[in-house]
Design an enzyme around this catalytic site. Structure first.
Site, PDB file in Angstrom:
ATOM      1  N   GLU A  18      44.001  -2.027  13.911  1.00 43.39           N
ATOM      2  CA  GLU A  18      43.176  -3.221  13.704  1.00 43.39           C
ATOM      3  C   GLU A  18      42.696  -3.797  15.041  1.00 43.39           C
ATOM      4  O   GLU A  18      41.657  -4.436  15.114  1.00 43.39           O
ATOM      5  CB  GLU A  18      43.987  -4.269  12.919  1.00 43.39           C
ATOM      6  N   HIS A  39      58.507  19.810   8.512  1.00 40.27           N
ATOM      7  CA  HIS A  39      58.374  20.733   7.376  1.00 40.27           C
ATOM      8  C   HIS A  39      57.160  20.389   6.528  1.00 40.27           C
ATOM      9  O   HIS A  39      57.053  20.817   5.382  1.00 40.27           O
ATOM     10  CB  HIS A  39      59.666  20.714   6.550  1.00 40.27           C
ATOM     11  N   LYS A  86      36.516  -6.863   1.185  1.00 39.96           N
ATOM     12  CA  LYS A  86      36.743  -8.113   0.437  1.00 39.96           C
ATOM     13  C   LYS A  86      35.448  -8.596  -0.188  1.00 39.96           C
ATOM     14  O   LYS A  86      35.417  -9.021  -1.341  1.00 39.96           O
ATOM     15  CB  LYS A  86      37.251  -9.205   1.387  1.00 39.96           C
TER      16      LYS A  86
END
Ligand code: PA5
Length: 446
Positions: A284, A305, A419
């Protein structure tokens, strides 16, 4: 000044030119000076730099609140998202015994819109008494607002309106926002997130401290770790000794050479959420203006793995930052076996940490030979004090790094885009034109 943390960047030498690193060190050093002088971008959000100087004297109110909440219910729901969630989650996951029944259990909400998650949470809360700690600096973030609305209804049905307010604590802005206003009108105990501290730099405010204290951990030790790291980095003005400058310079030099993904690696499963906190902090802070290192994370040896194959031989744009933990908190030895049927008798009698460290050394060499530069951040052990050191180090290095990159490390304008679309699609008044545009797009896609 005490500093339990060290940073090794020598192994990146074969992937870059030393004069590039020297130039980047100078830029990082200048960035630190700019940051401290309060003259850089986003300067109004650099209050976190000085939190360690104050916090060590200000933990009393947090302790008292935690003691009250712990005495009245066995569970607290901590509601928050992003910087209002990840620090607390990182610390408590790192420090809690993963299998023990916690004396006081923290559960999290407000970080997801999943209906199933909330339904399961309410089912669990039906059978226990609980507190709510709701955290939102803006006080208007959708996810925690929805979760808090649901939980408040649930708590009111359980306790009745008059008693409910004693079971809710709000951590928010000093003056503004829906949560601030609600807390004032309902009479919740409140804590303030300072104006000049953004969410992802707020772990040393009540945002991180109250959940940490609720979980029964030593918040004074955490604050001391942060303070000692702040003082030690301040004293180390010189680039040769300033570990935050060194880390910021190393990663930016690698980025300039095409290494655009940084993988944070630890060999301890308890640090998975520390890596989530780190990813948010760096992602961010730096990912903007079409720039920024992409922060990723894996836990070894588990992910050797799975992602190990890609890291060893996939596209060569990766570098690693390994969190090396010197000492475990507990001792466990690999047992001997008379038949040695599994063929691992040569490891018998060794401490598991020795085996884990050998896996780390072997992996480090393999990855460097495979074309992946490795930075190592070493920490003495996982405890409150050392985590305080580590988190302050990462915060400071992140701010320096953002300035070296030429971005504002304290804003997050890109978070608004989803948003806006979500509000429009949900029919928020004032978003009608945007809703029409988005629905047209959805229709066109079928
Ligand atoms: O780091 C940040 O600023 C963000 O991640 C915020 O913490 C997050 O969006 C939550 O915001 P708020 O605390 O206002 O609800």
């Amino acid at each position: 000044m005490k500093n339990n943390l060290s940073v090794r960047i020598e192994s990146i030498g074969s992937f870059i030119h030393s004069d590039e690193l020297t130039a980047c060190m100078e830029s990082a050093k200048a960035s630190l000076i700019t940051l401290r002088a309060g003259k850089g971008r986003g300067n109004e959000f650099t209050g976190w730099l000085y939190l360690p100087d104050q916090a060590v004297n200000e933990t009393g109110k947090v302790q008292a609140c935690a003691a009250r909440l712990r005495s009245q219910a066995p569970v607290t729901v901590v509601v928050g998202i992003g910087g209002s969630y990840l620090g607390a989650r990182a610390l408590t996951d790192a420090l809690n015994d993963p299998f023990a029944r916690q004396e006081h259990r923290l559960v999290f909400a407000g970080h997801t819109l999943s209906e199933d998650y909330h339904a399961a949470l309410l089912k669990y809360l039906d059978s226990t008494s609980y507190n709510i700690v709701v955290i939102s600096k803006s006080g208007t973030t959708t996810e925690p607002a929805i979760a808090f609305r649901i939980l408040r209804d649930h708590l009111r049905n359980k306790l009745g309106a008059p008693a409910m307010k004693n079971y809710i604590v709000a951590i928010t802005d000093a003056r503004r926002g829906a949560l601030h206003d609600l807390a004032a009108s309902e009479g919740y105990e409140t804590f303030v997130i300072p104006d000049d501290v953004g969410g992802r730099y707020s772990v040393l405010t009540p945002v991180g401290l109250l959940p940490l204290a609720l979980a029964g951990h030593d918040i004074d030790a955490f604050a001391s770790g942060m303070r000692d790291m702040a003082l030690s980095i301040r004293e180390g003005n010189d680039t040769a000794t300033n570990i935050a400058v060194a880390y910021a310079a190393a990663r930016n030099t690698l980025y300039d050479n095409g290494y655009s993904t940084e993988i944070l690696i630890s060999y301890e499963p308890s640090l998975v959420y520390l890596a989530e906190w780190w990813k948010q902090l760096y992602g961010e802070s730096e990912g903007k203006e079409s720039k920024g290192i992409f922060p990723a994370s894996v836990t070894f040896t588990t992910d050797l793995h799975s992602m190990g194959q890609y890291i060893q031989q996939g596209e060569r744009k990766l570098f690693e930052t390994v969190i090396h933990i010197e000492e475990p908190r507990h001792m466990l030895v690999v047992p001997g076996a008379a038949d040695d049927a599994d063929g691992i008798g040569f490891i018998a009698g060794k401490k598991l940490t020795e085996v884990n460290h050998k896996a780390e050394e072997g992996t480090r060499i393999a990855h460097i030979e495979g074309g992946v530069p490795v930075i190592t951040v070493s920490l003495a052990r996982i405890d409150e004090y050392n985590l305080g050191q580590l988190m302050y180090f990462f915060e400071l290095a992140c701010a320096i790094s953002g300035y070296v990159l030429g971005v504002n490390p304290f804003d997050q304008p890109g978070v608004e885009s989803y948003k806006k679309n979500m509000f429009a699609l949900l029919g928020k008044p004032g978003f009608e034109a945007e809703r029409e545009r988005l629905e047209q797009q959805l229709r066109a896609r079928g």
